[in-house]
Structures are given as C-alpha cells and as structure tokens.
Design an enzyme around this catalytic site. Structure first.
Site, PDB file in Angstrom:
ATOM      1  N   HIS A  45       0.851  -1.182   0.000  1.00  0.00           N
ATOM      2  CA  HIS A  45       0.000   0.000   0.000  1.00  0.00           C
ATOM      3  C   HIS A  45       0.888   1.232   0.000  1.00  0.00           C
ATOM      4  O   HIS A  45       2.059   1.153   0.351  1.00  0.00           O
ATOM      5  CB  HIS A  45      -0.853   0.070   1.275  1.00  0.00           C
ATOM      6  CG  HIS A  45      -1.656  -1.139   1.549  1.00  0.00           C
ATOM      7  ND1 HIS A  45      -1.161  -2.229   2.236  1.00  0.00           N
ATOM      8  CD2 HIS A  45      -2.934  -1.434   1.230  1.00  0.00           C
ATOM      9  CE1 HIS A  45      -2.105  -3.148   2.314  1.00  0.00           C
ATOM     10  NE2 HIS A  45      -3.181  -2.688   1.720  1.00  0.00           N
ATOM     11  N   HIS A 132       6.580   6.047  -0.990  1.00  0.00           N
ATOM     12  CA  HIS A 132       7.267   4.914  -1.612  1.00  0.00           C
ATOM     13  C   HIS A 132       6.451   3.651  -1.341  1.00  0.00           C
ATOM     14  O   HIS A 132       5.576   3.638  -0.478  1.00  0.00           O
ATOM     15  CB  HIS A 132       8.680   4.763  -1.045  1.00  0.00           C
ATOM     16  CG  HIS A 132       8.690   4.410   0.400  1.00  0.00           C
ATOM     17  ND1 HIS A 132       8.523   5.350   1.401  1.00  0.00           N
ATOM     18  CD2 HIS A 132       8.813   3.223   1.032  1.00  0.00           C
ATOM     19  CE1 HIS A 132       8.548   4.747   2.573  1.00  0.00           C
ATOM     20  NE2 HIS A 132       8.725   3.449   2.387  1.00  0.00           N
TER      21      HIS A 132
END
Length: 193
Positions: A45, A132
């Site tokens: 995620h 990220h």
C-alpha cells in the site's frame, strides 16, 4: 478492551500490483535475494500513517478524523517508477519503488492526516512524508557482502515504469499479523471530493 493494529493508506490497483510482482520476480534471481523478506504484492500500500495498536472503541473517532483529513482533497494521480533502497544502495535495509506525480496533493493529504490524528493523541511522524512502496526488507543477519550485492542489483536495475495510481480514497486498514504474513482488512474508507 480489544485493540487492533492499524494504519492509513491508499490502495493500489491490480495493474500496479502485477508490475510490482514482476519486479520482485526479477530481483529474486539476484545474489542475496533469499535473505530478503519480500512483501506480497497484494499487501503493498501507499502508507500515509502507521497508527500501531489502537483501541477498537476508538474506531468512530478515527473514522471522523479520516473524513476530516480528506475534506477539500480532490482525486489525484501518482506514478509508480524507479527502484532504490533505504538508507542507500551501499548498505540497504529496505528495497522500495518510488512514487511521483501529484506529490503536492499527497503531501497535503499526509499533513492533514497527521494534524487530525494528532488531535486524537497520536504522535506526529518525525520524518517528512516520503512516498514509496516497500518491496522487501533485508534481514538483519545478512552478510555484508550479500547486502552489498543486493544494493548493487537495485542500483543497476533498468529504469522501471510500473503504472499509475488514481488516488480517489484513503483507507483505515486493520493489520492482523500472522506467521504466514499479515492479513489486511479495510475498516473505513474516506473518498476524496
């Protein structure tokens, strides 16, 4: 009272998850790759805030905070590309894929989440928002030579363009840690308007 482990994140689409899986498969062929704990692509995620253990009875307040944090945030687009390591490729601990695009909207959202959850007693993250997607974590007991080999593989990996994330909502997600890996359950969804 029962507690749950939770975090706030933006979900990825299937196309991006497939592309992440392909990159992982290529990386798994490199020297030292067996010493990396790879994150299952379905469990990746774009995490905005890790909450840790929270009391289940606080879910209504968490939901309100999440709804308030998304107020005034329109949908935005992000692009998944590039490969790197934290803290660097010379001594890597984590392997990650970068996120680009409308980072201003993502940063505004992350800040609003920090602000809203701080009112509920959650500590603000000391690090600035650095979007990220974590592909894998290198195990602590890895020999330095293998660690360097993993970093070199990442550094020399061809440029990758892995698709777009059309961010239209943010989720409060429950994480059940199991020996086979975490199981994630969406608890609350706040849509951007």
């Amino acid at each position: 009272m029962a507690s749950i482990r939770a975090f706030v994140a933006i979900e990825l689409n299937d196309k991006v998850r497939r592309a992440l899986r392909e990159v992982q498969q290529q990386l798994k062929e490199a020297r030292g790759a067996e010493r990396v704990k790879w994150v299952a692509p379905e469990n990746i995620h774009l995490t905005l805030k890790f909450l840790g253990d929270v009391d289940e009875s606080s879910l209504p307040a968490l939901s309100e905070a999440l709804q308030a944090a998304t107020s005034g945030i329109p949908p935005f687009a992000l692009h998944v590309r590039g490969l790197d390591c934290f803290p660097n490729t010379r001594r890597p601990n984590n392997i990650w894929v970068g996120v680009e695009g409308d980072l201003a909207s993502a940063a505004t959202l992350a800040e609003q989440i920090e602000k809203q959850f701080a009112t509920l007693g959650f500590e603000r993250d000391a690090r600035s928002f650095s979007p990220h997607l974590t592909l894998g974590r290198i195990k602590r007991d890895v020999h330095p030579t293998d660690r360097q080999a993993i970093g070199a593989t990442v550094e020399n990996f061809p440029a990758v363009e892995l698709g777009a994330i059309n961010a239209e909502a943010v989720h409060l997600i429950k994480s059940d840690l199991r020996p086979s890996g975490p199981i994630y359950t969406l608890l609350v969804t706040a849509r951007f308007k």
